[in-house]
Structure formats: C-alpha cells, structure tokens
Design a protein around this motif. Sequence first.
Motif, PDB file in Angstrom:
ATOM      1  N   VAL A 120      46.506  33.996  51.398  1.00  0.00           N
ATOM      2  CA  VAL A 120      46.531  35.200  50.487  1.00  0.00           C
ATOM      3  C   VAL A 120      46.903  36.422  51.057  1.00  0.00           C
ATOM      4  CG1 VAL A 120      45.581  36.506  48.449  1.00  0.00           C
ATOM      5  CG2 VAL A 120      45.241  34.105  48.761  1.00  0.00           C
ATOM      6  N   PRO A 121      48.120  37.165  50.390  1.00  0.00           N
ATOM      7  CA  PRO A 121      48.140  38.680  51.167  1.00  0.00           C
ATOM      8  C   PRO A 121      47.011  39.612  50.830  1.00  0.00           C
ATOM      9  CG  PRO A 121      49.938  37.994  49.702  1.00  0.00           C
ATOM     10  CD  PRO A 121      48.679  36.862  49.464  1.00  0.00           C
ATOM     11  N   SER A 122      46.751  40.478  51.814  1.00  0.00           N
ATOM     12  CA  SER A 122      45.466  41.045  51.798  1.00  0.00           C
ATOM     13  C   SER A 122      45.212  42.148  50.699  1.00  0.00           C
ATOM     14  CB  SER A 122      45.144  41.839  53.227  1.00  0.00           C
ATOM     15  OG  SER A 122      46.159  42.275  53.807  1.00  0.00           O
ATOM     16  N   ILE A 123      46.520  42.594  50.373  1.00  0.00           N
ATOM     17  CA  ILE A 123      46.551  43.429  49.302  1.00  0.00           C
ATOM     18  C   ILE A 123      45.899  42.966  47.880  1.00  0.00           C
ATOM     19  CG2 ILE A 123      48.907  43.189  48.547  1.00  0.00           C
ATOM     20  CD1 ILE A 123      47.367  46.457  48.655  1.00  0.00           C
ATOM     21  N   VAL A 124      46.192  41.777  47.922  1.00  0.00           N
ATOM     22  CA  VAL A 124      45.724  40.738  46.404  1.00  0.00           C
ATOM     23  C   VAL A 124      44.216  40.842  46.456  1.00  0.00           C
ATOM     24  CG1 VAL A 124      45.647  38.735  45.315  1.00  0.00           C
ATOM     25  CG2 VAL A 124      47.821  39.688  46.613  1.00  0.00           C
ATOM     26  N   PHE A 125      43.567  40.704  47.793  1.00  0.00           N
ATOM     27  CA  PHE A 125      42.227  40.847  47.936  1.00  0.00           C
ATOM     28  C   PHE A 125      41.544  42.213  47.488  1.00  0.00           C
ATOM     29  CE2 PHE A 125      42.577  37.388  50.695  1.00  0.00           C
ATOM     30  CZ  PHE A 125      41.653  36.567  50.502  1.00  0.00           C
ATOM     31  N   GLY A 126      42.529  43.292  47.912  1.00  0.00           N
ATOM     32  CA  GLY A 126      41.977  44.619  47.440  1.00  0.00           C
ATOM     33  C   GLY A 126      42.163  44.776  45.745  1.00  0.00           C
ATOM     34  N   LEU A 127      43.036  44.031  45.290  1.00  0.00           N
ATOM     35  CA  LEU A 127      43.007  43.927  43.613  1.00  0.00           C
ATOM     36  C   LEU A 127      41.844  43.435  43.391  1.00  0.00           C
ATOM     37  CD1 LEU A 127      46.881  43.666  43.141  1.00  0.00           C
ATOM     38  CD2 LEU A 127      45.541  46.046  42.740  1.00  0.00           C
ATOM     39  N   PHE A 128      41.583  42.236  43.740  1.00  0.00           N
ATOM     40  CA  PHE A 128      40.448  41.426  43.480  1.00  0.00           C
ATOM     41  C   PHE A 128      39.223  42.339  43.567  1.00  0.00           C
ATOM     42  CE2 PHE A 128      37.107  38.418  45.074  1.00  0.00           C
ATOM     43  CZ  PHE A 128      36.738  38.038  43.942  1.00  0.00           C
ATOM     44  N   GLY A 129      39.269  42.959  44.668  1.00  0.00           N
ATOM     45  CA  GLY A 129      37.990  43.752  45.025  1.00  0.00           C
ATOM     46  C   GLY A 129      37.766  44.728  44.056  1.00  0.00           C
ATOM     47  N   VAL A 130      38.569  45.697  43.516  1.00  0.00           N
ATOM     48  CA  VAL A 130      38.572  46.320  42.268  1.00  0.00           C
ATOM     49  C   VAL A 130      38.058  45.751  41.244  1.00  0.00           C
ATOM     50  CG1 VAL A 130      39.571  48.250  41.103  1.00  0.00           C
ATOM     51  CG2 VAL A 130      40.159  48.025  43.332  1.00  0.00           C
ATOM     52  N   GLY A 131      38.920  44.906  40.854  1.00  0.00           N
ATOM     53  CA  GLY A 131      38.781  44.139  39.572  1.00  0.00           C
ATOM     54  C   GLY A 131      37.449  43.548  39.373  1.00  0.00           C
ATOM     55  N   PHE A 132      37.005  42.634  40.454  1.00  0.00           N
ATOM     56  CA  PHE A 132      35.759  41.798  40.534  1.00  0.00           C
ATOM     57  C   PHE A 132      34.537  42.580  40.940  1.00  0.00           C
ATOM     58  CE2 PHE A 132      32.693  38.762  42.279  1.00  0.00           C
ATOM     59  CZ  PHE A 132      32.477  38.016  41.196  1.00  0.00           C
ATOM     60  N   PHE A 133      34.457  43.359  42.040  1.00  0.00           N
ATOM     61  CA  PHE A 133      33.357  43.557  42.606  1.00  0.00           C
ATOM     62  C   PHE A 133      32.847  45.193  41.852  1.00  0.00           C
ATOM     63  CE2 PHE A 133      34.305  40.911  46.324  1.00  0.00           C
ATOM     64  CZ  PHE A 133      33.351  40.258  46.259  1.00  0.00           C
ATOM     65  N   VAL A 134      33.859  46.015  41.893  1.00  0.00           N
ATOM     66  CA  VAL A 134      33.643  47.422  41.215  1.00  0.00           C
ATOM     67  C   VAL A 134      33.595  47.301  39.830  1.00  0.00           C
ATOM     68  CG1 VAL A 134      34.615  49.523  41.137  1.00  0.00           C
ATOM     69  CG2 VAL A 134      35.022  48.336  43.399  1.00  0.00           C
ATOM     70  N   GLN A 135      34.752  46.809  39.250  1.00  0.00           N
ATOM     71  CA  GLN A 135      34.706  46.882  37.542  1.00  0.00           C
ATOM     72  C   GLN A 135      33.663  45.786  37.015  1.00  0.00           C
ATOM     73  OE1 GLN A 135      36.263  49.069  36.212  1.00  0.00           O
ATOM     74  NE2 GLN A 135      37.313  49.943  37.719  1.00  0.00           N
ATOM     75  N   PHE A 136      33.794  44.510  37.486  1.00  0.00           N
ATOM     76  CA  PHE A 136      32.911  43.425  36.761  1.00  0.00           C
ATOM     77  C   PHE A 136      31.559  43.457  37.220  1.00  0.00           C
ATOM     78  CE2 PHE A 136      31.520  39.145  36.584  1.00  0.00           C
ATOM     79  CZ  PHE A 136      31.390  38.874  35.431  1.00  0.00           C
ATOM     80  N   LEU A 137      31.347  43.362  38.571  1.00  0.00           N
ATOM     81  CA  LEU A 137      29.920  43.193  39.025  1.00  0.00           C
ATOM     82  C   LEU A 137      29.112  44.577  39.078  1.00  0.00           C
ATOM     83  CD1 LEU A 137      28.735  40.634  40.131  1.00  0.00           C
ATOM     84  CD2 LEU A 137      29.181  41.155  42.388  1.00  0.00           C
ATOM     85  N   GLY A 138      30.007  45.351  39.619  1.00  0.00           N
ATOM     86  CA  GLY A 138      29.151  46.788  39.797  1.00  0.00           C
ATOM     87  C   GLY A 138      29.054  47.529  38.610  1.00  0.00           C
ATOM     88  N   LYS A 139      29.767  47.473  37.431  1.00  0.00           N
ATOM     89  CA  LYS A 139      29.721  48.269  36.263  1.00  0.00           C
ATOM     90  C   LYS A 139      28.572  47.024  35.608  1.00  0.00           C
ATOM     91  CE  LYS A 139      33.324  51.267  35.687  1.00  0.00           C
ATOM     92  NZ  LYS A 139      34.387  51.458  35.002  1.00  0.00           N
ATOM     93  N   GLY A 140      28.718  45.946  35.720  1.00  0.00           N
ATOM     94  CA  GLY A 140      27.701  45.031  35.290  1.00  0.00           C
ATOM     95  C   GLY A 140      26.245  45.287  35.558  1.00  0.00           C
ATOM     96  N   LEU A 141      26.115  45.424  37.035  1.00  0.00           N
ATOM     97  CA  LEU A 141      24.891  45.934  37.655  1.00  0.00           C
ATOM     98  C   LEU A 141      24.403  47.010  36.968  1.00  0.00           C
ATOM     99  CD1 LEU A 141      25.182  44.750  41.261  1.00  0.00           C
ATOM    100  CD2 LEU A 141      23.555  43.928  39.648  1.00  0.00           C
ATOM    101  N   ASP A 142      25.352  48.095  36.999  1.00  0.00           N
ATOM    102  CA  ASP A 142      24.791  49.490  36.220  1.00  0.00           C
ATOM    103  C   ASP A 142      24.359  49.175  34.994  1.00  0.00           C
ATOM    104  OD1 ASP A 142      25.235  50.816  38.447  1.00  0.00           O
ATOM    105  OD2 ASP A 142      27.283  51.685  37.936  1.00  0.00           O
ATOM    106  N   GLY A 143      25.187  48.294  34.344  1.00  0.00           N
ATOM    107  CA  GLY A 143      24.781  48.231  32.849  1.00  0.00           C
ATOM    108  C   GLY A 143      23.226  47.697  32.566  1.00  0.00           C
TER     109      GLY A 143
END
Lengths: 306, 255
Positions: A120-143
């Motif tokens: 998988v191209p690394s930029i795709v990991f970057g998008l995954f990082g924002v979408g999954f870790f920051v938005q989903f996991l991170g915001k979920g944890l904050d919530g």
Amino acid sequence: MSVFSGHLPASKRVLGFFAVLVAAFAAVAIVGLIVSMFGIFIAGGAQHLSWSFLSEAPRNNNMEGGIFPAIFGTALLVLIMSILGVPIGTATAIYLNEYAKQTSVFARSVRFAVNTLAGVPSIVFGLFGVGFFVQFLGKGLDGMMYGSMEAKVFGQESLLWCSATLAVLTLPVVIVAVEEALRAVPRELREASLALGATKWQTIIKVVLPNSVTGILTGSILAVSRGAGEVAAILFVGVAYSMDGNVGLTEKFMHLGYHLYVLATQSPDVEKALPLQYATTLVLLGLTFLLNFTAIYIRSRLRTKA
Amino acid sequence: MAKETSIKARTQTFSFFYGQKQALFDINIDMHENRVTAFIGPSGCGKSTFLRSINRMNDLIESTKHTGLMEVDGVDVYGSDVDVVTLRRRIGMVFQKSTPFPKSIFENITYGLTLTGKKSKSELEEVVESSLRRAALWEEVKDRLHHSALGLSGGQQQRLCIARAVSVNPEILLMDEPCSALDPISTGKVEELITQLKDQYTIVLVTHNMQQAARVSDYTGFFLMGKLIEFDRTRTIFTSPSKKETEDYITGRFG
C-alpha cells in the motif's frame, strides 16, 4: 588439441562481449550514483553540520538555529512506533508460524493481508492515520474520557497517532522478519522440548523465542529504519512546521524527513535554505544507515553463531 | 534369555497415514517392561514413524491420521481423554541428531523439571547429578555444568540428551537411531548405557545398525515398506528367522 577447445562463432562472441560490457557499466553507474549523491550532500551540507546545528531548536522560520527537535522527535517517533508495532508483529508472526495450519483459510487471509499491507502506498497510510486514529479513535477516546468529542486531547494530530500509523505501516516488515527468524529455529529443538513434556506455549517461550531473538531484533531495526525515513504517511497525522524542544505524546512534533520537505518548499529564502537542507539530509541518511548497518551486523553475528 | 516381563506398550492393527499415503500397515507388537525392543529395516520402512506414534510426536505433522490401537499400560494413547503433554512426560525420547538446547549443561538437564513449576536449587542439583550419572556423563562434565552444552563433543551431546530424557523419570524411553551420528567409541558408550538403563525403563530403539540391534536388544522387529514382517526375540530373529525377507535383510542380501 583437447576436446574442449574450439571456437564460438564470431557473432556470439561479440554478443557476449557486449553483454559483459553493459553489465559492468550498470554496476559502475550504480556505484557512481551513490557516490555522487553523497558527494553532493556532503559538499553542500558538511560545513553546516555543527554541534549547535544538532543541539539547538530552529529559529527565524527555520532559517537559523538547529534541528534538534526534529532529531529528538524522529527518535521518539520510531521508539513509540516500535513499542506499538513490534509486539503485535511478533505475535502475528508467532501465530502464523507456530499455530496456524498453513492451509487454513484464516492463516492464508492473514498472510494475504500482510502482503497487501506491504504494497500500500504510504500516503494511503497517512489518510488512514487521520481517518482512523485521529478522527475515530482519538475523538472516541476524548468522548469517553472527557465527555466531549471536541476535547482535543487525543482527537488531534499528534506524535502518538503518527507512531501508531507508522507501526501499521512497518507491520509487514516486522512480521516477515520475525517469521523468518522463527522458521530458522531447528525443528529438532522444538521436538526435543515437546518430547520432554513441554506444552507448545512453553516451547515457544523457552526455546523458540530465545533462539530467534536476534532475528526479531533485526526485524525491528529494519522496521525502525523504514519508519524513520517515512514522511508521506505522517504528513497529515501530526508533524509540525517548527517547534522548540518540548514534545508531548498528544502534541505535534518535528520530524527530520518532514523538516526537509518544509525547508525545500516553505522557506522564505531558497538560497539560504539549501545548505540547511543538505545538512538535514546528511543527518537523516546517517541515522538510517546506522540503523541498517546495525541490523546487518546483528544478522551476520547470528549467521556466524549458527 | 530372561523370562517374560509384563507388557508395557502394545499395538493392535495399528496403521498410520501421512495424508493419503499409508506409512504403517496393521502393526501388532507387544513391548515388554524393562526390555529393549529394537526395530530394524531399510530407510523409509516406517520404523521411525512407528516410534514417533508411541509418544504422539507425529501429531505435529499436519493431516496425519491413524487407525487401530496404540496402548501404554492398557490405555489408548490416542484416546480423547489423554493429555498429550502428560503422555510425553511419561515417554522420553532421544533423537537421531543430538539436540542440546543452546543453554548450559545444567539448564539442559533441568529444562524438563522446571516445566511443571519452580523447584528448589538443591532438588535441581540432585537431579542433574543423578541424571548425568545415569547417562555416564557426570565425571566428564561435573566441573563445567554451567558451560554451554554446545561445547560438548557429539557423543557427549547425545549422552546429555539421554540424561535430559531420563531427568523427568519417564517410564518408556524411545530412541530414534541414537548412534547414527556417533563414532564407534561413543556408540559403544551409548550401547552400554542402553543395557544399563533397561533396568529402570522400557526401551524402544530404532536402528539402522543390525549389529546394534543384535547386541543390545531383547526383542527385534523387522519393518519393510510399512509392514512388520517379523517380530520375535532378538536371538530368534538373528539366528533362525522364519521369514525369507528377514533372512535376506539380516544376511545383507538387500537393504
């Protein structure tokens, strides 16, 4: 005249000569490329390498001062990445190599997933990082922990999520290296352990893992050196333009590779930024090479021991 | 020849398959307590497969299966209530290639013991000494117990493996061509050991070496292409075999 003498037709001899010539040229060209690459970086950056460059924070839009926060940030990044990724990768490799039936659908899908992940191209990991870790996991944890999805503790770009993203990116490297190390443990040793009444788990813990620890280490270092040079994957996940030395787990941080990108594209004064770029490149290359050579050294030690 | 002892392990019409390929055909054998039972036969005849079926070592190979009965002390070792770990603890095994762990001599011997929980130092030391004595290795290594076992010679390594196998007090000792990688002097030592060890253990020995079977065993079975051609007292097998294949093999006409 012996039976082995005799002559090839002239056309074949000419062809053979040219084949050797082309191969030799290719080999020389590669060495030449590497040498000139280093030559350029050293010529352009060496005079800028100094203790203050390595130990100070950048000032004045990165045009003065040093790159210490970037070195420190990169080191922290790969450290946390390893802490997150190596255990998971090792566990997966243990499962694949020791427990899974090689023909089972599940094991084959895991293997397929690992191979796919590696491509998988690394930029795709970057998008995954924002979408999954920051938005989903991170915001979920904050919530969950702070009562609001917008608390901006975990739910923002940070060192932690960059490390997590890189951990996922380097997972295939770790898995493949550890699997190789596990496979290298002789079957006889496992059987000897099992024949003494050890369970499979005891055999793995007491015989298989101690005998593959160098391989696991090599795999981790290769993953680290891959992760240390990666920029695209963390581009959106938490790298900072410029910072002083302080780094928090849930804050943005400076990174050598990204710093290079910043120097090359965002500098107010291109001429002045060039030596800084070269010097930063030298530091980054030095770091990566150091890690690679460590891995090669450990591996050769392992070979001579076996 | 000594009198018959009780039967420790036996099989009834035991067959074994690697996938579709049948490796053993209807084997019927009684293995007697405190006796050495040897299996001879050409490579690939199934003798090692048979040996590895007794402690279920073949379980490690994917898509194998068996039919028939394999009993130890009257219990089917393939029974659903049998714990394979406990089974292997009761049935020690020595392999063709010596397989010391890359640890110290001391740790090699105590490996099996520590699997079932912590033991006191004095207890471990006692077992190390008695096991090494039983394997006739104590005098040679007593001053370097904490050195790596990999520094031992091939013959010493194999005796270390025997010591390691007896350290957990098994009842049966399986030996899979234990001397095939050893020089004649080490082979002599191991053979001497086998005759001593049978006082305490039921020994099942697989060997390529017919003279070895003749020297150390009480019973001998001759395997050929997965079938047990003949099984009898060793003397009978080597002096007046009843099957022509056996005679051909032991007189060296083939194999």
